[in-house]
Motif scaffolding. Structure first.
Motif, PDB file in Angstrom:
ATOM      1  N   CYS A 305      33.347  44.915  42.098  1.00  0.00           N
ATOM      2  CA  CYS A 305      32.006  45.436  41.802  1.00  0.00           C
ATOM      3  C   CYS A 305      31.698  46.541  42.803  1.00  0.00           C
ATOM      4  N   PRO A 328      32.275  46.878  37.128  1.00  0.00           N
ATOM      5  CA  PRO A 328      30.828  46.634  37.203  1.00  0.00           C
ATOM      6  C   PRO A 328      30.181  47.454  38.321  1.00  0.00           C
ATOM      7  N   HIS A 345      29.094  47.560  31.581  1.00  0.00           N
ATOM      8  CA  HIS A 345      29.414  47.164  32.952  1.00  0.00           C
ATOM      9  C   HIS A 345      28.415  47.725  33.962  1.00  0.00           C
ATOM     10  N   ILE A 575      24.794  39.869  44.174  1.00  0.00           N
ATOM     11  CA  ILE A 575      26.248  40.058  44.120  1.00  0.00           C
ATOM     12  C   ILE A 575      26.992  38.971  44.878  1.00  0.00           C
ATOM     13  N   ARG A 586      37.218  41.736  37.256  1.00  0.00           N
ATOM     14  CA  ARG A 586      36.029  42.559  37.005  1.00  0.00           C
ATOM     15  C   ARG A 586      35.234  42.034  35.814  1.00  0.00           C
ATOM     16  N   THR A 589      33.296  38.973  36.809  1.00  0.00           N
ATOM     17  CA  THR A 589      32.153  39.392  37.631  1.00  0.00           C
ATOM     18  C   THR A 589      31.042  39.944  36.759  1.00  0.00           C
ATOM     19  N   ARG A 590      31.420  40.756  35.801  1.00  0.00           N
ATOM     20  CA  ARG A 590      30.438  41.329  34.885  1.00  0.00           C
ATOM     21  C   ARG A 590      29.697  40.240  34.112  1.00  0.00           C
TER      22      ARG A 590
END
Length: 636
Positions: A305, A328, A345, A575, A586, A589-590
């Motif tokens: 991120c 992201p 994203h 975050i 990724r 995380t998104r």
């Protein structure tokens, strides 16, 4: 008239003014004259530009681009005006300014700046091949070393991230400079490598070196010959791109302090969790630098991120690169509409302008019961974004915008706008009254009735002025609320004149109205008392929880947390909370960021909207005896 039509007319008029220069060139050769006052106006515009006040800078440059534009600063003004319009998101007008420079002054020392600026303009229009051509020209032919370096950085970004193989081949055939050609050849070879056709890529590079032996020293060629594809290691890494130097450095440093403090609290809470590596880059308050840096970070697959930037314009440019790579990006400050809309994203931790305006409209209609509204706003992109969203929400809820008024520049004189509001309101009052008693009202002449009514009022009250002009004698009572999404420096003018013209309506404002609390103008407090406004942030300095947070922050970071520190802290809270769930890709995380709802931060709650990917939580605030108080809101 439709708001979009109004904006189009404004831009059309300005474009015609610039185009008029081209028409006059056919009949006369321009003669530049020294005007002593121009230097001061130009320098003020540059100062405003460097301070990030692009609307203010635009006003200054337009003062010296009127009928008497043929002065000693014309070429530099055209360049700065183009840069300012680019920052404000008006690439068409920005290009027109550059074209006038090229038309009149083809040998200007600003030619290389103009070519570079055209590269940015075409990039914003998604004309990537044309953009790359301009940057490549700058790389090879600009005299300024800094400009050559920036041209090369931009060219790499555009070519590597935005061009297809066929477009790169076309660009190769049209590139004349040796450095630019090496860059294009390298990009084409990398495209072959990514397709699994390594032999074709190697042969292309070798043939190029045979024909151009000096190209073997090119950084781009060397990278191709020695480059290795990075593979993920499973570590969690966070990239941060903020302006730690340059004109926006104070904001960037504040955000970074907040992020670092959030990381400290995360480590305290999860002492056994794997270490999160944080990679910090200084964008230097420069769009090109920031794009280059996100391109660099994106190449590391362990970067899950990126946080950045501070300015809307730079954030949007970074978001385009991040989205193209499925990386992201969380914007801690950006509030412009459409940034998160760049792709799935991209996230805005701050509610955007549309979200804020709609929330205030809902509060005014649903909670306060207001049904009639007027608006006064600057005639620019910001003003239209705010008024459009507010008006659409008011219409959706079944209430009514009676009229919309606009102004240019500094609103020192709004008498015309407020008199128009008074007339429209009084005409409406007369119409509503007469409709109830005159069955055939629709067949009567409204203008004649209005004139007769005014004559009657003046005679009855022994007045020399009509009801509109007699603001001290007659108060407007049939407007429930007046919406003023204005800049902080405009608040004093708007609030004072609103009071003078005696319109008894609730003041509604935008986040900029927070400025009134810190204003040194003591009279302003009386003008804005009871005003209600929407804001992306709020904290009560007297609450125990905030006092404890403030004291701990001071001890850890050495400064008292202000707005930027709070924005950075809340973004970090989001975050690091996502990373604590063990995301290692990724996409994972998104997905976790998408699921953020009801996260209590220090500036407010974070609720990521599942459709817009924008924080939909908005604080509804009110001035009460020079203090800002949060109002209860059913949406909270």
């Amino acid at each position: 008239m439709n708001n979009k039509v109004k904006t189009g007319i404004l831009f059309f008029v300005i474009s015609l003014q610039l185009s008029a220069m081209a028409l006059s060139a056919q009949t006369e050769k321009p003669v530049l004259r020294v005007r002593p006052e121009v230097d001061a106006i130009f320098n003020q515009g540059v100062i405003l530009y460097n301070n990030g006040n692009f609307h203010g800078a635009k006003r200054q440059f337009e003062r010296i681009l009127g009928k008497d534009r043929w002065h000693q600063r014309l070429t530099s003004t055209l360049i700065m005006y183009s840069k300012t319009l680019t920052q404000l998101g008006h690439p068409d007008l920005a290009e027109e300014s550059i074209r006038q420079l090229l038309l009149y002054f083809p040998k200007s020392r600003y030619l290389e700046n103009a070519r570079f600026q055209m590269g940015i303009i075409h990039y914003l229009r998604n004309n990537y091949v044309t953009s790359a051509k301009q940057f490549l020209w700058t790389t090879d032919f600009a005299k300024s070393p800094i400009l050559r370096q920036r041209g090369a950085q931009n060219a790499r970004i555009v070519i590597n991230d935005y061009l297809s193989l066929s477009e790169i081949r076309k660009l190769r055939a049209e590139t004349a400079g040796s450095q630019g050609l090496a860059m294009v050849i390298s990009a084409e070879a990398m495209q072959y490598f990514q397709q699994g056709n390594k032999d074709a890529g190697v042969e292309l590079v070798r043939n190029f070196i045979e024909q151009n032996p000096q190209a073997a020293r090119s950084k781009d060629i060397q990278n191709v010959l020695s480059g290795q594809v990075k593979r993920p290691t499973g570590r969690q890494k966070l990239g941060i791109i903020l302006p730690l130097s340059g004109q926006f450095a104070d904001k960037g440093k504040g955000i970074l302090r907040g992020l670092k403090y959030a990381q400290q609290k995360h480590i305290e809470r999860y002492p056994e969790a794997p270490e999160i590596e944080v990679i910090i880059r200084d964008s230097e308050s420069n769009i090109i630098k920031s794009i280059h840096q996100i391109q660099e970070l994106e190449s590391d697959p362990d970067i899950l991120c990126v946080v950045g930037e501070v300015e809307n314009f730079i954030t949007a440019a970074m978001a385009g690169v991040a989205e193209s790579k499925g990386l992201p990006l969380v914007a801690p400050v950006a509030s412009d509409n459409g940034i998160a809309g760049i792709g799935p994203h991209i996230f805005q931790a701050n509610p955007n302008l549309e979200t804020q305006a709609r929330a205030l409209a809902r509060y005014a209609v649903d909670s306060l019961g207001h049904r009639t509204f007027v608006t006064v706003a600057p005639q620019d992109e910001y003003g239209h974004q705010m008024v459009d969203a507010f008006s659409e929400e008011v219409d959706r809820l079944g209430a009514e915008i009676i009229t919309q008024r606009w102004y240019y520049g500094i609103p020192e004189k709004l008498g015309g706008q407020f008199k128009e509001i008074r007339e429209i309101a009084f005409r409406r009052m007369l119409e509503d009254s007469l409709r109830r008693v005159l069955p055939d009202y629709a067949n009567l002449n409204n203008d004649s009735l209005w004139t007769e009514y005014n004559n009657f009022v003046m005679l009855e009250n022994s007045l020399k002025e009509d009801i509109v002009e007699s603001s001290g004698f007659f108060r407007v009572e049939n407007v429930n609320a007046a919406y003023f999404p204005v800049y902080d420096e405009d608040i004093e003018y708007v609030a004072r004149q609103f009071t003078y013209f005696n319109i008894n309506a609730q003041i509604l404002g935008s986040e900029n109205w927070y400025f009134a609390k810190s204003s040194k103008n003591k009279k302003l407090a009386s003008y804005v008392d009871k005003a209600i406004f929407a804001s992306s942030y709020f904290y009560d300095p007297e609450k125990l929880a905030f006092r404890l947070f403030r004291n701990e922050f001071r001890k850890a970071m050495g400064v008292t947390p202000e707005k930027m520190e709070l924005l950075g802290y809340d973004t970090g809270l989001l975050i690091f909370g996502v990373f604590a769930k063990g995301t290692n890709t990724r996409e994972a995380t998104r997905n976790e960021i998408m699921a953020i709802h009801g996260l209590q931060g220090r500036k407010g709650i974070i609720n990521i909207d599942e459709f817009s990917r924008v924080n939909k939580n908005v604080n509804i605030l009110q001035f009460q005896e020079n203090e800002v108080v949060k109002l209860p809101n059913e949406a909270d």
